[in-house]
Design a protein around this motif. Structure first.
Motif, mmCIF file in Angstrom:
data_model
loop_
_atom_site.group_PDB
_atom_site.id
_atom_site.type_symbol
_atom_site.label_atom_id
_atom_site.label_comp_id
_atom_site.label_asym_id
_atom_site.label_seq_id
_atom_site.Cartn_x
_atom_site.Cartn_y
_atom_site.Cartn_z
ATOM 1 N N GLU A 1 0.852 -1.178 0.000
ATOM 2 C CA GLU A 1 0.000 0.000 0.000
ATOM 3 C C GLU A 1 0.893 1.236 0.000
ATOM 4 N N GLN A 2 0.431 2.286 -0.643
ATOM 5 C CA GLN A 2 1.238 3.495 -0.699
ATOM 6 C C GLN A 2 0.405 4.720 -0.356
ATOM 7 N N ASP A 3 1.079 5.744 0.170
ATOM 8 C CA ASP A 3 0.395 6.981 0.512
ATOM 9 C C ASP A 3 0.050 7.763 -0.755
ATOM 10 N N GLU A 4 -0.793 8.738 -0.584
ATOM 11 C CA GLU A 4 -1.171 9.574 -1.716
ATOM 12 C C GLU A 4 -0.066 10.558 -2.085
ATOM 13 N N GLU A 5 0.781 10.866 -1.126
ATOM 14 C CA GLU A 5 1.759 11.928 -1.363
ATOM 15 C C GLU A 5 2.861 11.499 -2.318
ATOM 16 N N LEU B 1 14.387 21.817 8.386
ATOM 17 C CA LEU B 1 13.361 22.079 7.387
ATOM 18 C C LEU B 1 12.563 23.320 7.781
ATOM 19 N N LEU B 2 12.429 24.250 6.827
ATOM 20 C CA LEU B 2 11.751 25.513 7.108
ATOM 21 C C LEU B 2 10.467 25.700 6.314
ATOM 22 N N ALA B 3 10.533 25.531 4.983
ATOM 23 C CA ALA B 3 9.388 25.904 4.162
ATOM 24 C C ALA B 3 9.351 25.118 2.862
ATOM 25 N N ILE B 4 8.147 25.006 2.319
ATOM 26 C CA ILE B 4 7.918 24.500 0.965
ATOM 27 C C ILE B 4 7.218 25.597 0.186
ATOM 28 N N ASN B 5 7.830 25.966 -0.930
ATOM 29 C CA ASN B 5 7.307 27.060 -1.762
ATOM 30 C C ASN B 5 7.023 28.317 -0.942
ATOM 31 N N GLY B 6 7.957 28.601 -0.030
ATOM 32 C CA GLY B 6 7.912 29.835 0.731
ATOM 33 C C GLY B 6 6.987 29.856 1.913
ATOM 34 N N ILE B 7 6.305 28.734 2.197
ATOM 35 C CA ILE B 7 5.372 28.669 3.325
ATOM 36 C C ILE B 7 5.892 27.672 4.352
ATOM 37 N N LYS B 8 5.885 28.081 5.609
ATOM 38 C CA LYS B 8 6.429 27.260 6.686
ATOM 39 C C LYS B 8 5.828 25.860 6.676
ATOM 40 N N VAL B 9 6.673 24.866 6.956
ATOM 41 C CA VAL B 9 6.229 23.480 7.030
ATOM 42 C C VAL B 9 6.775 22.866 8.315
ATOM 43 N N THR B 10 5.986 21.976 8.915
ATOM 44 C CA THR B 10 6.404 21.304 10.144
ATOM 45 C C THR B 10 6.401 19.796 9.916
ATOM 46 N N VAL B 11 6.927 19.082 10.905
ATOM 47 C CA VAL B 11 6.926 17.627 10.827
ATOM 48 C C VAL B 11 5.504 17.100 10.662
ATOM 49 N N SER B 12 4.583 17.666 11.419
ATOM 50 C CA SER B 12 3.207 17.179 11.395
ATOM 51 C C SER B 12 2.468 17.564 10.115
ATOM 52 N N SER B 13 2.911 18.629 9.454
ATOM 53 C CA SER B 13 2.190 19.082 8.258
ATOM 54 C C SER B 13 2.859 18.668 6.952
ATOM 55 N N LEU B 14 4.042 18.097 7.015
ATOM 56 C CA LEU B 14 4.796 17.787 5.796
ATOM 57 C C LEU B 14 4.027 16.859 4.872
ATOM 58 N N SER B 15 3.460 15.789 5.409
ATOM 59 C CA SER B 15 2.752 14.822 4.566
ATOM 60 C C SER B 15 1.575 15.472 3.861
ATOM 61 N N ASP B 16 0.771 16.241 4.594
ATOM 62 C CA ASP B 16 -0.378 16.893 3.973
ATOM 63 C C ASP B 16 0.049 17.905 2.922
ATOM 64 N N ARG B 17 1.135 18.604 3.183
ATOM 65 C CA ARG B 17 1.596 19.591 2.205
ATOM 66 C C ARG B 17 2.012 18.914 0.908
ATOM 67 N N LEU B 18 2.678 17.781 1.025
ATOM 68 C CA LEU B 18 3.118 17.075 -0.183
ATOM 69 C C LEU B 18 1.941 16.560 -1.000
ATOM 70 N N LYS B 19 0.829 16.264 -0.335
ATOM 71 C CA LYS B 19 -0.351 15.757 -1.048
ATOM 72 C C LYS B 19 -0.973 16.818 -1.955
ATOM 73 N N ASP B 20 -0.578 18.062 -1.788
ATOM 74 C CA ASP B 20 -1.078 19.126 -2.658
ATOM 75 C C ASP B 20 -0.388 19.127 -4.013
ATOM 76 N N TYR B 21 0.618 18.250 -4.178
ATOM 77 C CA TYR B 21 1.393 18.235 -5.421
ATOM 78 C C TYR B 21 1.281 16.875 -6.099
ATOM 79 N N GLN B 22 1.727 16.817 -7.328
ATOM 80 C CA GLN B 22 1.713 15.614 -8.131
ATOM 81 C C GLN B 22 3.136 15.179 -8.449
ATOM 82 N N PRO B 23 3.343 13.890 -8.728
ATOM 83 C CA PRO B 23 4.658 13.467 -9.207
ATOM 84 C C PRO B 23 5.063 14.289 -10.432
#
Length: 593
Positions: free
Chosen positions: A475-479, A515-537
C-alpha cells in the motif's frame, strides 16, 4: 501473589587453586557508586593480572566498561601493594611472596539498560561483565559473591544459588556464570510460580499499569510452548528481571535468567501488551538459541575484544521469527493479529533501503561497528540481522513446511541444532548450520544462502506465501515521493534521514538540515505529509532549509509515491492444499483471518 526472598540451596565450595571472593557494597546509593572488594587467597604467581571485560555476551558492542572504574587500590592487610595499568581494561599487581591480598575499586553505575549497571536510592542492578574482573588462566575457578545492601529490607534476586550459612552470599561455578547472572537488589515486587514442575521467579522494579497475575499466566504459557519445541526445560530455576521505565524497550538473555526493560504504562493497550510478551518470548527463546546453541566463534568468549560471526542472523533473527509465533501458539493472540504483526515487520524490512546494500551475513559480522552505532546513513547502507534474519527464517519455515506438507518445519531445525550442538554446548560453524537446515529441508539450499543470506537479492515473499493461501499486498500513501524523514527537536524541524537516490538527496538535502518551508510557506513535521499531497509526481517544489546555519533553497522534482505499508492477506479463493498448509502452520482455518 507470593512475596519471598530467593531460596537457599545446599551449595558447598570445593576447589583447588586460588580462592576468589567478591563483595559488592553500596553504602551511599545516591552517589551511584558500587564499592567492590576482591579477596584473593593462594594465587600462585608473583604477578596478578586483572582484566575487566569490554563487552557482555548477547550485546555485540565494545562498551568499555572500564570507563566507569575508579579508585583502584590493592592491599596486603593494611599495606598497599604496587600495581600498574597495562591497557584500558588491564591492571597488573606485583604480589611476590604475598598469599592473600585485597583489591578495592568503585564502579559508577547510572546507566539504566539491560547491558549496564544502575544504582540509585530505589534499587541496585548490575551485570557481571560491567563490574567484575576476569583473572586470566583462572576463568573456571568458582567465585563467591557477597552482597551488602544499604538497607536491611532490600531483597536480592538472581539466578545464582545461595551459599549455605553465609549471609547474602552466592556461588558462581566460573567466571562465565558470574557474567551471565545479573542481580536485582532492592524493594522490588517479587513473585514465584511454577512451569512444568520447575520454579520461576519474577522481579519487577518500577511502577506501571501491569496486572501481575495476568502477566504471570501468559509467561507460563510462553514457557510451556517453548519447552514443547525443545522437549523440556534445560534449567533448574529461571528468573525474570523486569525494569519499568518511560518509553523503554529491550532485553538481554542469560542461561537461567533474562533482564527486560519496558515502558511502565505499556500493558493496558492490547498491541503494547502483545509487544511485551513478544519480548518475553524472544529472551526466553535465547536460553536455547545463543546461550546453548551458539556459533563456534562464541563457544568460548573473548572478553577483551570483538567475537566475530556471520551467524547472528540465526541467533537473533530466527529468535525474532519465533517471538511473533510463540504468543500465537500460546493462544495469547489469534492468527489475524499474528499476520498483522508480520505485515508490520515486513514493512520495516521493505522500507529499509540498506537491505539492497548489506547482506545479512555481513550485518551479523559487522554488528560490532554498525548495528549499535547508527548514523544518518545507516538506513541506506545497513540491514539489521534481527530483521532480515527474521524474514529469512520465515521463508525457510514456509519452504520446509510446503515441501513436506507441514510434517517438517523450522521447529525440526531448532530441535536438531539443540540435539547436535546445544545439549553439549558445542559451537557450530556457518557450514554446519546450513547442513542442518538442508538436512531438515531435504534439499540443497546453496542458492538460497547465496542469494538471501550472503547476497542482497529481493526476498520473494509471495512465492513462499502462496502455498499457504497468502499474499503480500503493498500500500502506498497519496503523497508524491520526496525521500526524507523528519523529527521535531526543541521546536525545530530536523531532517533525520535522506534516502539514497531520492529526489531530496539528488538535489543536495542533507540529514541534519532544519526544514523551514515549501514554496515559501512554513512546514512542520506534522504538516509535511499533507503539504506534499497538494502536489503531483513530476511537480517541482522549492524546499527551504538551514544547512549548517546557512539558509538554502533547493528546487526538487517530486517522484511517484512509494509503498509505505505491507499487509499479509489471504488470497481470494484458497484451494484445499493452501487451506491445509495454512492450518498446519498457524493452527487455524484460513477463513478465520
Amino acid at each position: 501473589m507470593t512475596e519471598a526472598t530467593a531460596p537457599r540451596s545446599n551449595t558447598h565450595i570445593q576447589q583447588t587453586g586460588p580462592t576468589i571472593h567478591y563483595q559488592v557494597a553500596m553504602p551511599s546509593p545516591e552517589t551511584h557508586l558500587f564499592e567492590v572488594t576482591l579477596s584473593l587467597e593462594d594465587y600462585p604467581s608473583p604477578i596478578l593480572d586483572l582484566k575487566l571485560p569490554v563487552w557482555t555476551p548477547g550485546s555485540y558492542l565494545v562498551r568499555e566498561y572500564a570507563k566507569n572504574l575508579q579508585e583502584f587500590t590493592v592491599f596486603r592487610g593494611n599495606e598497599p601493594l604496587p600495581w600498574r595499568k597495562i591497557s584500558k581494561n588491564h591492571w597488573q599487581v606485583e604480589k611476590s611472596g604475598v598469599s592473600e591480598l585485597t583489591v578495592r575499586y568503585r564502579i559508577f553505575a547510572n546507566e539504566l539498560s539491560v547491558r549496564t549497571n544502575h544504582l540509585d536510592t530505589t534499587h541496585a542492578y548490575f551485570n557481571g561483565a560491567a563490574l567484575f574482573f576476569r583473572i586470566p588462566g583462572w576463568e573456571k575457578q568458582p567465585i563467591r559473591l557477597t552482597i551488602v545492601p544499604p538497607h536491611p529490607e532490600w531483597q536480592i534476586t538472581t539466578a545464582l544459588p545461595r551459599v549455605d550459612q553465609e549471609a547474602n552470599t552466592f556461588l558462581a561455578s566460573d567466571f562465565d556464570t558470574l557474567v551471565d547472572s545479573p542481580f536485582e537488589i532492592g524493594s522490588h515486587q517479587f513473585y514465584q510460580f511454577e512451569v512444568l514442575g520447575k520454579p520461576h521467579e519474577l522481579a519487577i522494579w518500577g511502577q506501571g499499569n501491569f496486572d501481575a497475575q495476568r502477566m504471570i499466566a501468559d509467561i507460563q504459557k510462553i514457557v510451556q510452548v517453548e519447552a514443547q519445541i525443545f522437549s523440556g526445560l534445560p534449567y533448574k530455576r529461571y528468573v525474570f528481571i523486569l525494569h519499568l521505565f518511560s518509553q523503554a524497550f529491550g532485553g538481554l538473555e542469560h542461561k537461567n535468567s533474562c533482564s527486560l526493560i519496558y515502558q511502565r504504562f505499556g500493558f493496558r493497550a492490547q498491541d503494547k501488551y502483545d509487544r511485551f510478551l513478544q519480548l518475553v518470548a524472544h529472551e526466553l527463546f535465547h536460553l536455547w538459541n545463543i546461550k546453548r546453541i551458539r556459533p563456534k566463534a562464541l563457544e568460548v568468549f573473548d572478553y577483551d575484544q570483538e567475537n566475530y560471526t556471520p551467524s547472528l542472523w540465526f541467533c537473533e533473527g530466527t529468535t525474532s521469527y519465533y517471538d511473533l509465533l510463540i504468543p500465537l501458539r500460546a493462544g495469547i493472540y489469534d492468527a489475524e493479529s499474528y499476520l498483522n504483526n508480520l505485515g508490520k515487520e515486513i514493512t520495516r524490512y521493505e522500507t529499509t533501503p540498506g537491505r539492497k546494500v548489506q547482506p545479512v551475513a555481513e550485518s551479523s559480522f559487522d554488528a560490532w561497528i554498525k548495528l549499535y552505532r547508527p548514523d544518518a546513513n545507516s538506513g541506506n547502507s545497513q540491514i539489521s540481522y534481527y530483521l532480515k534474519g527474521e524474514m529469512v527464517s520465515l521463508l525457510l519455515d514456509l519452504l520446509i513446511r510446503s515441501t513436506h506438507e507441514n510434517q517438517r518445519s523450522l521447529d525440526d531445525v531448532m530441535q536438531k541444532m539443540w540435539q547436535q550442538f546445544g545439549q553439549a554446548e558445542i559451537g557450530y560453524t556457518p557450514e554446519q548450520l546450513q547442513e542442518v537446515i538442508e538436512s531438515v529441508a531435504g534439499i540443497d539450499l546453496t542458492d538460497f544462502f547465496k542469494r538471501y543470506i550472503e547476497g542482497t537479492d529481493d526476498l520473494p515473499f509471495n512465492q513462499y506465501l502462496e502455498p499457504f493461501g497468502l499474499q503480500l499486498i503493498a500500500e502506498q500513501d497519496e503523497e508524491p515521493y520526496l525521500g526524507v524523514k523528519t523529527n521535531a527537536e526543541n521546536g525545530r524541524e530536523i531532517i533525520k534521514f535522506v534516502e539514497a537516490g531520492s529526489p531530496a538527496q539528488v538535489e543536495g538535502i542533507d540529514a541534519g538540515d532544519e526544514l523551514l518551508a515549501i514554496n515559501g510557506i512554513k512546514v512542520t513535521v506534522s504538516s509535511l505529509s499533507d503539504r506534499l499531497k497538494d502536489y503531483q509526481p513530476t511537480d517541482t517544489i522549492q524546499v527551504t532549509v538551514f544547512h549548517q546555519d546557512e539558509l538554502r533553497t533547493y528546487s526538487i522534482t517530486l517522484a511517484s509515491p512509494r509503498p509505505t505499508r505491507y499487509q499479509v492477506k489471504p488470497v481470494e479463493r484458497p484451494n484445499s492444499t493452501q487451506q491445509k498448509n495454512f492450518a498446519g502452520w498457524l493452527g487455524v482455518a484460513i477463513a478465520t483471518v
